[in-house]
Write an enzyme that holds these catalytic residues in place. Structure first.
Site, PDB file in Angstrom:
ATOM      1  N   LYS A 183      30.133 -20.674  -3.771  1.00 46.43           N
ATOM      2  CA  LYS A 183      29.436 -19.391  -3.573  1.00 46.43           C
ATOM      3  C   LYS A 183      28.458 -19.110  -4.700  1.00 46.43           C
ATOM      4  O   LYS A 183      27.596 -18.244  -4.580  1.00 46.43           O
ATOM      5  CB  LYS A 183      30.443 -18.235  -3.460  1.00 46.43           C
ATOM      6  CG  LYS A 183      31.601 -18.520  -2.526  1.00 46.43           C
ATOM      7  CD  LYS A 183      31.159 -18.991  -1.162  1.00 46.43           C
ATOM      8  CE  LYS A 183      32.320 -19.456  -0.312  1.00 46.43           C
ATOM      9  NZ  LYS A 183      33.025 -20.647  -0.804  1.00 46.43           N
TER      10      LYS A 183
ATOM     11  N   CYS B 197      29.158 -24.629  -7.757  1.00 45.96           N
ATOM     12  CA  CYS B 197      30.090 -24.684  -6.620  1.00 45.96           C
ATOM     13  C   CYS B 197      29.832 -23.624  -5.559  1.00 45.96           C
ATOM     14  O   CYS B 197      28.855 -22.892  -5.606  1.00 45.96           O
ATOM     15  CB  CYS B 197      31.514 -24.661  -7.127  1.00 45.96           C
ATOM     16  SG  CYS B 197      31.975 -26.270  -7.842  1.00 45.96           S
TER      17      CYS B 197
ATOM     18  N   CYS C 259      33.366 -31.306  -5.595  1.00 47.97           N
ATOM     19  CA  CYS C 259      34.223 -32.310  -4.956  1.00 47.97           C
ATOM     20  C   CYS C 259      33.432 -33.311  -4.120  1.00 47.97           C
ATOM     21  O   CYS C 259      32.453 -32.980  -3.471  1.00 47.97           O
ATOM     22  CB  CYS C 259      35.298 -31.628  -4.136  1.00 47.97           C
ATOM     23  SG  CYS C 259      36.392 -30.598  -5.135  1.00 47.97           S
TER      24      CYS C 259
ATOM     25  N   ASP D 274      36.983 -23.030  -5.328  1.00 51.42           N
ATOM     26  CA  ASP D 274      37.626 -22.719  -4.056  1.00 51.42           C
ATOM     27  C   ASP D 274      38.888 -23.529  -3.829  1.00 51.42           C
ATOM     28  O   ASP D 274      39.808 -23.073  -3.141  1.00 51.42           O
ATOM     29  CB  ASP D 274      36.643 -22.947  -2.905  1.00 51.42           C
ATOM     30  CG  ASP D 274      35.685 -21.790  -2.732  1.00 51.42           C
ATOM     31  OD1 ASP D 274      35.585 -20.964  -3.662  1.00 51.42           O
ATOM     32  OD2 ASP D 274      35.026 -21.700  -1.676  1.00 51.42           O
TER      33      ASP D 274
ATOM     34  N   SER E  71      36.967 -24.584   4.893  1.00 46.75           N
ATOM     35  CA  SER E  71      36.323 -25.313   3.811  1.00 46.75           C
ATOM     36  C   SER E  71      35.358 -26.326   4.407  1.00 46.75           C
ATOM     37  O   SER E  71      35.520 -26.777   5.547  1.00 46.75           O
ATOM     38  CB  SER E  71      37.382 -26.039   2.989  1.00 46.75           C
ATOM     39  OG  SER E  71      36.811 -27.068   2.215  1.00 46.75           O
TER      40      SER E  71
END
Length: 548
Positions: free
Chosen positions: A120, A118, A190, A76, A470
């Protein structure tokens, strides 16, 4: 037919031999190891290695591992800020469909280990877990380590904010390049409590992964050890006949929401958890989510939130006790149900759990707030609801914020406005036609929210959108406004200068314009159409949204 019967069919057996399996391996429990390895998304870089550790555990426990690289792993962060983000949310359903297709079409598997990564990919896999209802266990891929620049701890959010800081002259080009170069040091999702790590915590709270899995870092030996133990444990789950939906009960989803609120997770979880629950046969609307939030104290504040000037990351959360410590605190006040998990009964798992750092995980009698980190607001601007990450708002911001609207028809327009240093204190920036149908695809918008933060206006400027944010977003940012502008919701009728009130006390979002004036605007309203390629997945996604 049962997997054992399908494995005896002549063509099935012949083709299983062709994969290199021998008779004993075919007759053992066949375990699918499902993951989506790629080399564009950092959260997926190491999945092959984790799959190998899972496979080792399966083999040692007497099963036969079958690795399969299935699904989509969109990064993303790379997709952010351009049309690529329109594909992110729809990849959730794509992941669920791909996994279901691979498992059901072959139907030889006695159980499955899922390695979701990650944003989705994780909820898509969990949707598939619920659909398939096999004996299942998850090994979430793990957070990235934080980066450093001049002894300052960094994560991906710092790179977004640095863009606005550089554009407005707050940092030099050299400082900007240093932050961007060092913010993301290697594999993993992240480093803060963004969407991927939020969903890993949800997975653990649901009872689908071993204790401590969510916060064990991607490259740590602890993660590899959990992967191997999960491979061994799936054989026990198969032998016990424990199916995924035996774990994914209504009470387990209530637990997931409670943990979600206690840790102040990403607002995107409000999209994902109900979608997963629906696959398991349960419905959770915004009103029910709000009820859970109202009674659940917020105990954790990780990046993108700050505690004073301190920014805690997932590595700090792990060191402080992680998800089990949060569950233990909630359990002590009967805010968590005693459910079945892949590792056993929840109450048994909590016997020796404790908080190891009260600065990172607050005791339940000393929370950051008495209500959860995510709030659902309703009102004349969002009749069907909208979502705000309340734990990401600086405590000095008034609980009732009123400002003047500045309207944008796209993310790009708003970001350019903020980066040009035009945003002013007391403004409410409106970004519309970015919803599921209007975008289409409901883009995450971290560039405008980070630009607000980077220019130092996160306490003074609000942002409202029918798109989404986000997990890295903080500040007075409201997303998921329903009905969206494309469907003619009130957001479509807002004009520059309109007064808007955000009331966090009463959980309301109101457009302070007379109904007579709104009716007049409605009569002349024309939908803005953002073109998509005929026959594309985006066009099909828009059609599905409009038919709902």
């Amino acid at each position: 037919m049962k997997p054992s019967e399908i494995k005896k069919l002549p063509a099935s057996r012949a083709l299983l031999y062709a994969t290199g399996l021998d008779k004993a391996q075919i007759d053992n429990p066949l375990i699918a190891i499902v993951y989506s390895q790629n080399y564009i998304c950092p959260g997926h870089l190491h999945l092959d290695e984790l799959a190998d550790y899972v496979a080792k555990g399966v083999t040692e426990a007497g099963g036969t591992p079958v690795k399969m690289n299935v699904g989509v792993g969109v990064c993303d962060g790379i997709a952010m800020g351009h049309d690529g983000m329109k594909y992110s949310l729809l990849s959730r359903e794509l992941n669920a469909d791909c996994v279901e297709t691979m498992i059901r079409s072959h139907s030889v598997f006695d159980g499955a280990v899922f390695i979701p990564a990650c944003d989705k990919n994780n909820p898509g896999y969990l949707m598939a877990v619920a659909r398939l209802n096999l004996p299942s266990i998850c090994v979430t891929a793990g957070p990235m380590k934080p980066g450093y620049s001049k002894d300052k701890k960094l994560d991906v959010i710092d790179s977004f904010a640095a863009r606005a800081q550089y554009a407005t002259g707050k940092i030099t080009e050299e400082e900007y390049e240093d932050i961007v170069r060092n913010a993301c040091p290697g594999p993993g999702s992240c480093a803060g409590l963004f969407t991927a790590n939020s969903m890993a915590c949800v997975t653990e709270a649901l009872g689908l992964s071993l204790p401590g899995c969510a916060t064990a870092h991607a490259t740590d030996d602890k993660k590899k050890e959990i992967a191997e133990r999960s491979g061994k444990r799936i054989i026990g789950i198969v032998e016990e006949g424990l199916l995924a939906r035996d774990i994914m009960t209504r009470e387990a989803f209530e637990n997931a929401f409670a943990v979600d609120m206690a840790i102040g997770a990403s607002t995107n979880t409000v999209l994902h958890i109900p979608a997963i629950a629906k696959e398991a046969g349960y419905k959770f609307d915004l009103d029910r989510i709000n009820e859970i939030s109202q009674k659940t104290p917020n105990l954790v504040r990780l990046s993108p939130a700050k505690v004073g000037n301190i920014k805690y990351e997932m590595e700090d959360f792990d060191r402080a006790g992680g998800v089990p410590a949060v569950i233990k605190e909630l359990f002590s006040e009967r805010l968590i149900y005693d459910t079945e998990t892949v590792a056993g009964r929840l109450s048994d798992l909590l016997q020796h759990v404790k908080i190891l750092d009260n600065d990172i995980i607050r005791p339940i009698d000393n929370p950051y707030s008495k209500t959860g980190g995510i709030a659902v607001l309703k009102g004349s601007l969002a009749p069907n609801g909208c979502v705000i990450k309340e734990s990401g708002i600086d405590p000095s911001v008034p609980k009732i914020f009123e400002g003047s609207a500045k309207v944008f028809e796209s993310e790009e327009e708003a970001t350019a406005y903020i980066n040009a240093n035009k945003a002013k204190r007391g403004q409410v920036l409106i970004i519309r036609y970015e919803g599921p149908a209007g975008g289409p695809g409901m883009r995450e918008m971290l560039y405008p929210t980070s630009a607000i933060s980077g220019t130092g206006l996160d306490k003074d400027v609000a942002l409202i959108t029918d798109g989404r944010f986000s997990g890295g977003t903080s500040g007075i940012c409201i997303g998921h406004v329903e009905p969206e502008a494309y469907k003619g919701g009130p957001l479509a009728l807002v004009e520059d200068g309109d007064r808007i009130r955000i009331d966090l006390v009463n959980r309301k979002l109101d457009l302070l314009v007379r109904q007579q004036e709104l009716n007049k605007r409605k009569n002349t309203w024309k939908r803005i159409e953002k073109e998509v390629t005929t026959g594309s997945v985006l066009e099909n996604y828009r059609k599905r949204i409009m038919s709902d």
